[in-house]
Scaffold this active site. Structure first.
Site, PDB file in Angstrom:
ATOM      1  N   HIS A 167      10.403 -18.363 -31.444  1.00  0.00           N
ATOM      2  CA  HIS A 167      10.746 -18.438 -33.092  1.00  0.00           C
ATOM      3  C   HIS A 167      11.980 -19.001 -33.023  1.00  0.00           C
ATOM      4  CE1 HIS A 167      10.821 -15.767 -36.836  1.00  0.00           C
ATOM      5  NE2 HIS A 167      12.206 -16.353 -36.813  1.00  0.00           N
ATOM      6  N   GLU A 168      13.292 -18.880 -32.277  1.00  0.00           N
ATOM      7  CA  GLU A 168      14.292 -19.579 -32.616  1.00  0.00           C
ATOM      8  C   GLU A 168      14.440 -20.967 -32.101  1.00  0.00           C
ATOM      9  OE1 GLU A 168      16.632 -18.147 -34.239  1.00  0.00           O
ATOM     10  OE2 GLU A 168      15.828 -16.270 -34.122  1.00  0.00           O
TER      11      GLU A 168
END
Length: 254
Positions: free
Chosen positions: A74-75
């Site tokens: 996600h990051e």
């Protein structure tokens, strides 16, 4: 410490009052003593600024490997898209260590003071915000609730572009929403000054902005899966990457 660049600290702390900055430096001094150092260094100031803005690290939180992997991708999605878009601020730090309600974060810092944002810059911001959700879907073939705040912020930007900034070709340079009015016993509210037909067009324009940004994010990450995997792997190994570490990992594949 001589390694501290105060211009970076200034870009790191927009909107901080004098009292906020004093708290930041006091926190950094406490961290310095705990770590057995004589001088307040860059790492202590970075950690202190992040604590003030996002809360302390929650390393005691038990996280499954599946959640760690999801957070890392996600990051990494946010970070890779930020690095590749020409109108985005440079990546300053990426982490998968939980803080507050967030499972991780990607921080970008502007190179100079900004007082206005162009339509292109706002469109790119939406692409970046959706990068985490897109990365989850592409790599893990699933999506999570972790993107809820990103989706909320992306939608709010798109809504303001259409209703406040006059950035919709179909609706033109018109402000929609009316003025805030106060009612006894109620919070501030906005009276609507447009028809149901216009409301439907506003919703359509907002959806188009967000969906176009989503497709751009998909295209960018599909074309850079090697970089996405590399950054995610580095996050799983180190948990946090500063600007130099992120750039070193990213540049290995260029």
């Amino acid at each position: 410490d001589a390694s501290v660049d105060l211009s970076v600290v200034a870009r790191r702390t927009p909107g901080f009052t004098g009292a906020d900055l004093e708290n930041l430096m006091n926190e950094a001094a406490i961290l310095t003593v705990r770590r057995g150092k004589k001088y307040v260094g860059r790492d202590e100031i970075e950690e202190s600024a992040t604590r003030v803005m996002a809360g302390p690290e929650k390393k005691s939180r038990i996280i499954s490997e599946r959640e760690r992997k999801l957070t890392a991708f996600h990051e990494a999605g946010h970070a890779v898209i930020t690095r590749l878009l020409p109108n985005a601020d440079p990546v300053h730090q990426v982490s998968i260590i939980p803080r507050g309600r967030a499972g991780g974060y990607t921080l970008s810092l502007p190179q100079e003071d900004k007082y206005f944002s162009s339509k292109t810059e706002l469109e790119d911001q939406i692409v970046i915000l959706l990068g985490g959700r897109v990365s989850e879907k592409l790599v893990l073939n699933d999506i999570s609730t972790g993107a809820s705040n990103d989706i909320e912020r992306a939608t709010n930007i798109a809504r303001k572009m259409v209703t406040a900034y006059g950035m919709s070709d179909k609706l033109g340079p018109i402000e929609f929403g009316g003025h805030e009015e106060v009612f006894i016993g109620r919070d501030f509210s906005k009276s609507r000054n447009y028809s149901e037909e216009v409301a439907a067009l506003i919703d359509s324009e907002i959806r188009d902005l967000v969906e176009t940004a989503y497709k751009r994010a998909e295209s960018i990450l599909n074309g850079n899966m090697n970089k996405l995997n590399k950054i995610a792997s580095a996050l799983l190994e180190r948990e946090t990457l500063n600007a130099e570490e992120f750039e070193a990992v990213f540049s290995e594949l260029e």
